[in-house]
Design a protein around this motif. Structure first.
Motif, PDB file in Angstrom:
ATOM      1  N   ALA A  41      46.235  83.351 100.092  1.00 21.16           N
ATOM      2  CA  ALA A  41      46.029  82.076  99.749  1.00 21.16           C
ATOM      3  C   ALA A  41      46.466  81.798  98.405  1.00 21.16           C
ATOM      4  N   ILE A  42      46.874  80.774  98.071  1.00 16.70           N
ATOM      5  CA  ILE A  42      47.520  80.660  96.744  1.00 16.70           C
ATOM      6  C   ILE A  42      47.410  79.102  96.538  1.00 16.70           C
ATOM      7  N   PHE A  43      47.149  78.662  95.239  1.00 18.29           N
ATOM      8  CA  PHE A  43      46.692  77.347  94.824  1.00 18.29           C
ATOM      9  C   PHE A  43      48.154  76.869  93.868  1.00 18.29           C
ATOM     10  N   VAL A  44      48.312  75.608  94.024  1.00 14.34           N
ATOM     11  CA  VAL A  44      49.153  74.951  92.977  1.00 14.34           C
ATOM     12  C   VAL A  44      48.884  73.588  93.035  1.00 14.34           C
ATOM     13  N   ARG A  45      48.993  72.843  91.819  1.00 13.03           N
ATOM     14  CA  ARG A  45      48.677  71.616  91.565  1.00 13.03           C
ATOM     15  C   ARG A  45      49.904  70.489  91.568  1.00 13.03           C
ATOM     16  N   ASP A  46      49.698  69.682  92.173  1.00 13.30           N
ATOM     17  CA  ASP A  46      50.817  68.743  92.593  1.00 13.30           C
ATOM     18  C   ASP A  46      50.339  67.369  93.057  1.00 13.30           C
ATOM     19  N   ALA A  47      51.127  66.349  92.654  1.00  9.92           N
ATOM     20  CA  ALA A  47      50.766  64.685  93.048  1.00  9.92           C
ATOM     21  C   ALA A  47      51.075  64.584  94.584  1.00  9.92           C
ATOM     22  N   ALA A  48      52.092  65.514  95.224  1.00 10.39           N
ATOM     23  CA  ALA A  48      52.402  65.295  96.561  1.00 10.39           C
ATOM     24  C   ALA A  48      52.083  66.716  97.518  1.00 10.39           C
ATOM     25  N   SER A  49      52.134  66.170  98.753  1.00  7.67           N
ATOM     26  CA  SER A  49      51.620  67.296  99.465  1.00  7.67           C
ATOM     27  C   SER A  49      50.307  68.067  99.380  1.00  7.67           C
ATOM     28  N   GLN A  50      49.452  67.206  98.903  1.00 10.57           N
ATOM     29  CA  GLN A  50      48.315  67.790  98.858  1.00 10.57           C
ATOM     30  C   GLN A  50      47.278  68.124 100.178  1.00 10.57           C
ATOM     31  N   GLY A  51      46.687  69.152 100.201  1.00 11.61           N
ATOM     32  CA  GLY A  51      46.262  69.953 101.528  1.00 11.61           C
ATOM     33  C   GLY A  51      46.366  71.304 101.565  1.00 11.61           C
ATOM     34  N   VAL A  52      46.125  71.651 102.776  1.00 10.01           N
ATOM     35  CA  VAL A  52      46.278  73.230 103.131  1.00 10.01           C
ATOM     36  C   VAL A  52      47.414  73.383 104.019  1.00 10.01           C
ATOM     37  N   HIS A  53      48.632  74.353 103.756  1.00 10.81           N
ATOM     38  CA  HIS A  53      49.686  74.265 104.415  1.00 10.81           C
ATOM     39  C   HIS A  53      49.633  75.795 104.801  1.00 10.81           C
TER      40      HIS A  53
END
Length: 365
Positions: free
Chosen positions: A31-43
């Motif tokens: 599991a990895i985290f990124v910050r972004d204004a788009a596509s927020q949530g779990v993929h």
């Protein structure tokens, strides 16, 4: 008046004399985290082709590093957690962690610009998950004081370079988590090659040894390629009933897999499903023994040393605590006595480690 029922209890203890061990029987999940204004949530990503198209280019490139693994294997699955931009507080990160609590995760890495406060939140979350026998391990940059925890792996690198320039430890944690999750049964990550790196932190041999002994995951460069020096976690204070090799990532991976197997098997196949009779306890013992035999055949556990049985000593103590007079009871009678909702099992084995240390003597005849 309150009862003492509570939730069903599953106690799995790892002790020096009877460690419950196994090794990786499948490649792990990251599991990895990124910050972004788009596509927020779990993929849930099975391949790089599934990376959300709306992510920024830097984030896409970062996610791809988690898939690379090493020449020893790649991870099975990457859980990408996209959280809101901004690092003013840990709210977004905490919400992201809450969203993945139901998933089976082996290694976790925070965002490439992870803050000190977020690293504390990540470490505490991992410790809480591990306390309930979920096998997640955190890969994070090392700070001024180590975590001293076998569930936390701390990368101490300040001199990494690739073809594009410098790489921070925080940026490289997703890559490292993918490598560790991709290591298959019987192998460790020690000396796993990192071909994209052209330089690592410059250390003398003595400094490398000191860093490793202080629970730091470091890299070395042999003049041809960069590689992991020794696959260790941050544990340096060995618990009273522990073993020194609990500081090795491979050993902890084995311990985690066996506890995960026992917990999920008991919860999914036994808990609440059968009368608590001696015969049904033996069904569980047989299931555990069969799994250990598989691990022995695979060269993961030392052949002929693993075992599983109803725990006579714990059952005797429980009967005594319930006021049962056991003075005239045989061992068989103690083992077969009804124990309410409690099932006491003891099991163990010896983990076969990877070949990492060599001494070769050449005689010039």
């Amino acid at each position: 008046m309150a009862t003492t029922n509570g939730l069903p209890v599953l106690k799995i203890a790892f002790e020096k004399a009877a460690a419950e061990v196994a090794n990786r029987s499948k490649k792990g999940n990251v599991a990895i985290f990124v910050r972004d204004a788009a596509s927020q949530g779990v993929h849930q990503l099975m391949s790089t082709a599934m990376i959300p198209s709306g992510l920024g280019s830097d984030n896409k490139a970062h996610v791809m590093t988690a898939f690379e693994g090493s020449d020893r294997g790649v991870p099975s699955l990457v859980y990408l957690v996209v959280i809101a931009t901004g690092t003013e507080d840990t709210t977004a990160l905490e919400a992201g962690l809450k969203s993945i609590e139901a998933f089976s995760i082996d290694y976790l890495a925070g965002p490439p610009d992870v803050t000190d406060d977020e690293m504390e939140v990540l470490a505490e979350w991992v410790k809480a998950q591990r306390a309930i026998y979920r096998p997640v391990k955190l890969v994070k940059p090392w700070k001024t004081a180590g975590s001293d925890d076998m569930g936390v792996i701390e990368l101490d690198e300040t001199g990494m370079m690739n073809a594009a320039g410098g790489v921070t430890a925080a940026e490289y944690c997703a890559r490292m988590a993918g490598i560790l999750a991709g290591i298959p049964m019987g192998m460790s990550a020690t000396y796993a090659a990192l071909p994209e790196l052209t330089a690592v932190t410059d250390r003398t041999t003595e400094e490398q040894t000191t860093a490793i002994n202080n629970g730091k995951l470091i890299l070395i460069h042999d003049g041809l390629q960069a590689k992991i020096a020794r696959a260790v976690n941050s544990l340096i204070t060995i618990p009273e009933n522990g073993k020194e090799d609990w500081s090795r990532i491979k050993i902890v991976e084995g311990m985690d897999l066996i506890s995960y197997y026992l917990r999920t098997t008991i919860e999914n196949e036994y808990l609440g499903r059968y009368p608590n009779t001696y015969d049904n306890k033996q069904i569980l013992v047989t299931a555990i023994s069969d799994y250990f035999r598989y691990l022995e055949r695979a060269g993961v556990l030392s052949a002929g040393e693993s075992y599983a049985e109803v725990d006579y000593e714990r059952q005797l103590l429980w009967l005594t605590s319930q006021g049962v007079d056991t003075s005239g009871m045989t061992r068989k009678e103690v083992l077969e006595y009804q124990t309410g909702s409690w099932v006491f099992i003891r099991c163990g084995g010896r983990l076969v480690d990877a070949m990492e240390d060599f001494e070769v003597l050449f005689n010039n005849l």
